[in-house]
Design a protein around this motif. Sequence first.
Motif, PDB file in Angstrom:
ATOM      1  N   GLY A 138       2.183 -61.929  67.567  1.00 50.65           N
ATOM      2  CA  GLY A 138       3.573 -61.550  67.014  1.00 50.65           C
ATOM      3  C   GLY A 138       4.604 -62.335  67.317  1.00 50.65           C
ATOM      4  O   GLY A 138       5.725 -62.035  66.884  1.00 50.65           O
ATOM      5  N   PHE A 139       4.565 -63.498  68.100  1.00 50.26           N
ATOM      6  CA  PHE A 139       5.850 -64.247  68.309  1.00 50.26           C
ATOM      7  C   PHE A 139       5.947 -65.457  67.159  1.00 50.26           C
ATOM      8  O   PHE A 139       7.121 -65.973  66.789  1.00 50.26           O
ATOM      9  N   MET A 140       4.598 -66.045  66.924  1.00 50.36           N
ATOM     10  CA  MET A 140       4.777 -66.946  66.142  1.00 50.36           C
ATOM     11  C   MET A 140       4.538 -67.004  64.562  1.00 50.36           C
ATOM     12  O   MET A 140       4.910 -67.517  63.870  1.00 50.36           O
ATOM     13  N   ALA A 141       3.830 -65.664  64.435  1.00 46.39           N
ATOM     14  CA  ALA A 141       3.625 -65.194  63.035  1.00 46.39           C
ATOM     15  C   ALA A 141       4.934 -64.920  62.077  1.00 46.39           C
ATOM     16  O   ALA A 141       5.923 -64.151  62.674  1.00 46.39           O
ATOM     17  N   ARG A 142       4.881 -65.316  61.034  1.00 44.42           N
ATOM     18  CA  ARG A 142       6.066 -65.016  60.077  1.00 44.42           C
ATOM     19  C   ARG A 142       5.609 -63.961  58.925  1.00 44.42           C
ATOM     20  O   ARG A 142       4.709 -64.189  58.450  1.00 44.42           O
ATOM     21  N   PHE A 184      16.825 -63.185  72.916  1.00 46.22           N
ATOM     22  CA  PHE A 184      17.695 -63.591  73.972  1.00 46.22           C
ATOM     23  C   PHE A 184      16.932 -63.476  75.226  1.00 46.22           C
ATOM     24  O   PHE A 184      17.256 -64.539  76.071  1.00 46.22           O
ATOM     25  N   ARG A 185      16.118 -62.673  75.409  1.00 44.65           N
ATOM     26  CA  ARG A 185      15.385 -62.653  76.870  1.00 44.65           C
ATOM     27  C   ARG A 185      14.497 -63.946  77.086  1.00 44.65           C
ATOM     28  O   ARG A 185      14.113 -64.404  78.056  1.00 44.65           O
ATOM     29  N   ASP A 192       7.443 -67.871  78.582  1.00 50.90           N
ATOM     30  CA  ASP A 192       6.664 -68.612  78.021  1.00 50.90           C
ATOM     31  C   ASP A 192       6.004 -67.825  77.066  1.00 50.90           C
ATOM     32  O   ASP A 192       6.384 -66.705  76.678  1.00 50.90           O
ATOM     33  N   TYR A 193       5.059 -68.421  76.038  1.00 46.84           N
ATOM     34  CA  TYR A 193       4.689 -67.979  74.817  1.00 46.84           C
ATOM     35  C   TYR A 193       3.868 -66.396  75.196  1.00 46.84           C
ATOM     36  O   TYR A 193       3.945 -65.728  74.392  1.00 46.84           O
ATOM     37  N   ASP A 194       2.870 -66.574  76.083  1.00 48.22           N
ATOM     38  CA  ASP A 194       2.127 -65.496  76.560  1.00 48.22           C
ATOM     39  C   ASP A 194       3.032 -64.362  76.729  1.00 48.22           C
ATOM     40  O   ASP A 194       3.066 -63.260  76.332  1.00 48.22           O
ATOM     41  N   ARG A 195       4.126 -64.420  77.692  1.00 49.63           N
ATOM     42  CA  ARG A 195       5.223 -63.506  77.866  1.00 49.63           C
ATOM     43  C   ARG A 195       5.745 -63.000  76.767  1.00 49.63           C
ATOM     44  O   ARG A 195       6.192 -61.773  76.445  1.00 49.63           O
ATOM     45  N   ALA A 196       6.079 -63.804  75.646  1.00 47.70           N
ATOM     46  CA  ALA A 196       6.918 -63.457  74.544  1.00 47.70           C
ATOM     47  C   ALA A 196       6.084 -62.745  73.400  1.00 47.70           C
ATOM     48  O   ALA A 196       6.586 -62.090  72.626  1.00 47.70           O
ATOM     49  N   GLU A 197       4.616 -62.464  73.691  1.00 39.73           N
ATOM     50  CA  GLU A 197       3.839 -61.957  72.582  1.00 39.73           C
ATOM     51  C   GLU A 197       4.186 -60.652  72.528  1.00 39.73           C
ATOM     52  O   GLU A 197       4.043 -59.998  71.500  1.00 39.73           O
ATOM     53  N   ARG A 198       4.556 -59.824  73.294  1.00 36.87           N
ATOM     54  CA  ARG A 198       4.779 -58.409  73.409  1.00 36.87           C
ATOM     55  C   ARG A 198       5.630 -57.768  74.710  1.00 36.87           C
ATOM     56  O   ARG A 198       5.849 -58.507  75.395  1.00 36.87           O
TER      57      ARG A 198
END
Length: 239
Positions: A138-142, A184-185, A192-198
């Motif tokens: 959900g972070f990288m997908a458009r 922002f967060r 990192d990317y794992d943290r940003a996923e959800r």
Amino acid sequence: MQRPALLVLVRHAESARNQVKKDAVYFADDAARRVLRGQPDHDIPLTDDGHLQAEQTGHVIRERFGVFDHVYTSGYTRTIQTTDGILAAYPPDERKRMPVDMNIFIRERDSGYAYDMTEAEATSAFPWLHEYWQTFGGFMARPPGGESLADVVGRIHQFLDLLDRDRAGKRILVVTHGQALRCFRFVLEQWDYDRAERWPPGQAPANCGVTVYEEADDRLELIEYNTVHWTVGSPEDGS
């Protein structure tokens, strides 16, 4: 000092789209969509409860933080109306000391072609979307025709660079959107990317949730996240 002294981020109050969709990705059915069909995202207004949320939040913000050096909105109707509600708590002399600017970098994520679709329509139009989303996350997908959260991070970076350049040492209020807050967060807390996923459970930004960063050791440090100060309905209604 190379950073703002204080950065207060507020998600907009309850919007008409929040009320109808309950922050779901798609409309539940055509009856739900009919209320807002064809209304672009930047024109979505607040609900009556949303106006009250903003006004109640404004009284607490003024009491806690006083006058800001600068205020930013995304220029979307719901952030402008939220800002107006918050600033209504300030007497005219204080209000005149707080310039308000629109900045397009802090607008909401572009949801693309499925903006007005029901889930059934989106599944029919983009049968590959679920597998693509599962693959990229959900972070990288458009979303088709829209932005990924990683795309949004790019413009949030630009906005924060602007603050560092032009508002160092200043007290800043930003009224923005739920997905923009996530970005922002990502930048400010160096996720990192794992943290940003959800979002962690229970941490989705509430309508008029207040998030506070203060300058410390040449960085902005998170002091509090997503505090709700209004009593209209329940905090979960708009999260």
